[in-house]
Design an enzyme around this catalytic site. Structure first.
Site, PDB file in Angstrom:
ATOM      1  N   HIS A  37     -18.499  78.484  50.120  1.00 32.25           N
ATOM      2  CA  HIS A  37     -19.772  77.846  49.728  1.00 32.25           C
ATOM      3  C   HIS A  37     -20.882  78.456  50.403  1.00 32.25           C
ATOM      4  CE1 HIS A  37     -16.812  74.119  49.276  1.00 32.25           C
ATOM      5  NE2 HIS A  37     -17.368  74.419  48.014  1.00 32.25           N
ATOM      6  N   GLN A  87     -14.625  65.397  36.195  1.00 30.74           N
ATOM      7  CA  GLN A  87     -13.873  66.630  36.233  1.00 30.74           C
ATOM      8  C   GLN A  87     -12.354  66.257  36.936  1.00 30.74           C
ATOM      9  OE1 GLN A  87     -16.880  68.804  38.394  1.00 30.74           O
ATOM     10  NE2 GLN A  87     -15.074  70.004  39.454  1.00 30.74           N
ATOM     11  N   GLN A  91     -16.279  83.436  42.233  1.00 31.83           N
ATOM     12  CA  GLN A  91     -15.330  84.077  41.185  1.00 31.83           C
ATOM     13  C   GLN A  91     -13.894  83.425  41.691  1.00 31.83           C
ATOM     14  OE1 GLN A  91     -15.429  86.337  38.895  1.00 31.83           O
ATOM     15  NE2 GLN A  91     -13.212  86.527  38.656  1.00 31.83           N
ATOM     16  N   GLU A 104     -16.631  78.663  54.025  1.00 35.23           N
ATOM     17  CA  GLU A 104     -17.157  80.013  54.059  1.00 35.23           C
ATOM     18  C   GLU A 104     -17.496  80.267  52.556  1.00 35.23           C
ATOM     19  OE1 GLU A 104     -18.567  82.199  56.075  1.00 35.23           O
ATOM     20  OE2 GLU A 104     -18.683  80.684  57.707  1.00 35.23           O
TER      21      GLU A 104
HETATM   22  P1  AMP Z   1     -16.352  73.316  44.713  1.00 36.49           P
HETATM   23  O1  AMP Z   1     -17.163  72.598  45.829  1.00 36.49           O
HETATM   24  O2  AMP Z   1     -15.135  73.600  44.855  1.00 36.49           O
HETATM   25  O3  AMP Z   1     -16.872  72.632  43.361  1.00 36.49           O
HETATM   26  O4  AMP Z   1     -17.162  74.802  44.651  1.00 36.49           O
HETATM   27  C1  AMP Z   1     -18.347  75.012  44.857  1.00 36.49           C
HETATM   28  C2  AMP Z   1     -18.852  76.437  44.422  1.00 36.49           C
HETATM   29  O5  AMP Z   1     -18.162  77.277  45.354  1.00 36.49           O
HETATM   30  C3  AMP Z   1     -18.062  77.105  43.186  1.00 36.49           C
HETATM   31  O6  AMP Z   1     -19.098  77.826  42.400  1.00 36.49           O
HETATM   32  C4  AMP Z   1     -16.951  77.515  43.358  1.00 36.49           C
HETATM   33  O7  AMP Z   1     -16.479  78.702  42.473  1.00 36.49           O
HETATM   34  C5  AMP Z   1     -17.350  78.089  44.790  1.00 36.49           C
HETATM   35  N1  AMP Z   1     -16.456  78.538  45.721  1.00 36.49           N
HETATM   36  C6  AMP Z   1     -15.247  77.799  45.982  1.00 36.49           C
HETATM   37  N2  AMP Z   1     -14.319  78.342  46.706  1.00 36.49           N
HETATM   38  C7  AMP Z   1     -14.557  79.841  46.917  1.00 36.49           C
HETATM   39  C8  AMP Z   1     -14.183  80.882  47.615  1.00 36.49           C
HETATM   40  N3  AMP Z   1     -13.061  80.823  48.178  1.00 36.49           N
HETATM   41  N4  AMP Z   1     -15.257  81.894  47.329  1.00 36.49           N
HETATM   42  C9  AMP Z   1     -16.270  82.074  46.876  1.00 36.49           C
HETATM   43  N5  AMP Z   1     -16.799  81.050  46.227  1.00 36.49           N
HETATM   44  C10 AMP Z   1     -16.114  79.727  46.190  1.00 36.49           C
END
Ligand code: AMP
Length: 282
Positions: free
Chosen positions: A37, A61, A151, A35
């Site tokens: 994403h 990374q 965030q 949710e």
């Molecule tokens: P990731 O797939 O972990 O690289 O995350 C992709 C994007 O989703 C990044 O901008 C994260 O900051 C964002 N994101 C991950 N978890 C959350 C969350 N719980 N709430 C809001 N955005 C998120």
């Protein structure tokens, strides 16, 4: 929804769509969509004519010994979820497409990347070098008007904002609130690693951040951090770091002083490293 596997396919896919679109939004992800994403995709869909989502588990990374191999991957489900949110184009390249053998360039943001998760005792500066290199490539290939970040990864958002400003990317970086489970645990693809008892203990991370906020507001930032440490300790969690910083340049903060303060935490619960943060408003 189009799925592009190569830069050439991406340009082909974007080409005609872009002509009809006044604005393009980008949501960069490593998949295993949740949710958090989806909240970014919804905002992009609401604000932009053309919505592009990247889906790429970026090896650059991950440090040695980190969870690159076991990082959750379910592309079919991710594509269904993206389709459900009205994404126009998914860019899901292979590692070789992003990093061909002759690849030799890194994008590195200074200062903001050697603290918190960038500290050598944490993930180290190489982590953010991997992030900024791949995000710079995505900004160049997609050329978005707006890029949406969460965030939840506050340092990543600050670092990407810095990079976009310093390197004159024309993109606007929008940072959206952290989406949480009912007990406060921030949604993360890595939460799937948690055993049931660990999952329960992990809720102490958000309780600790609330305690930090409460202590900072009623007493002092230091008292808030101490209350947070106690909350983590009660759940048997020893943080990698628990620090108060300026949300923009990540310089240390010692008092509220009329400005918002970022309280950021990283902690291992069992074998799983989790991060979270709260912005304490004065
Ligand atoms: P990731 O797939 O972990 O690289 O995350 C992709 C994007 O989703 C990044 O901008 C994260 O900051 C964002 N994101 C991950 N978890 C959350 C969350 N719980 N709430 C809001 N955005 C998120």
């Amino acid at each position: 929804m189009r799925v592009a596997r190569t830069k050439a396919e991406l340009q082909l896919g974007l080409g005609e769509l872009r002509e009809a679109a006044a604005s393009t939004g980008l949501v960069a992800t490593m998949g295993a969509l949740h949710e958090g994403h989806l909240s970014l995709l919804r905002q992009a869909r609401a604000e932009c004519d053309l919505v592009v989502m990247s889906l790429f588990v970026n090896p650059a990374q991950f440090g040695p010994g980190e969870d690159l191999e076991r990082y959750p991957r379910d592309e079919e489900l991710d594509l269904d979820l993206a389709r459900g949110e009205g994404v126009d184009v998914v860019y899901a390249p292979t590692v070789e497409e992003v990093y061909p053998p002759q690849f030799a360039t890194q994008v590195e943001v200074g200062r903001l990347t050697d603290v918190l998760c960038g500290d050598p005792t944490s993930r180290g500066p190489g982590h953010f070098r991997g992030v900024t290199t791949v995000v710079a490539k995505l900004f160049n290939s997609v050329d978005p008007d707006v890029a949406y970040f969460g965030q939840k990864d506050a340092q990543q958002a600050a670092v990407i904002r810095r990079m976009a400003a310093d390197l004159d990317f024309r993109v606007r970086v929008e940072v959206l609130p952290t989406v949480r489970e009912p007990d406060g645990l921030a949604l993360s693809s890595r939460n799937s690693y948690l055993a049931p008892a660990e999952r329960e203990r992990a809720a102490a991370i958000f309780r600790a951040l609330l305690a930090a906020e409460e202590g900072a507001r009623t007493e002092s930032l230091e008292a808030g951090l101490e209350a947070a440490r106690l909350e983590l300790g009660a759940a048997g969690i020893e943080p990698d770091y628990l620090e108060a910083r300026n949300p923009d340049d990540l310089s240390p903060a010692s008092e509220l002083n009329g400005r918002p303060v970022l309280v950021a935490v990283a902690a291992r619960v069992g074998g799983t490293r989790l991060i979270d943060n709260i912005i304490v408003k004065p």
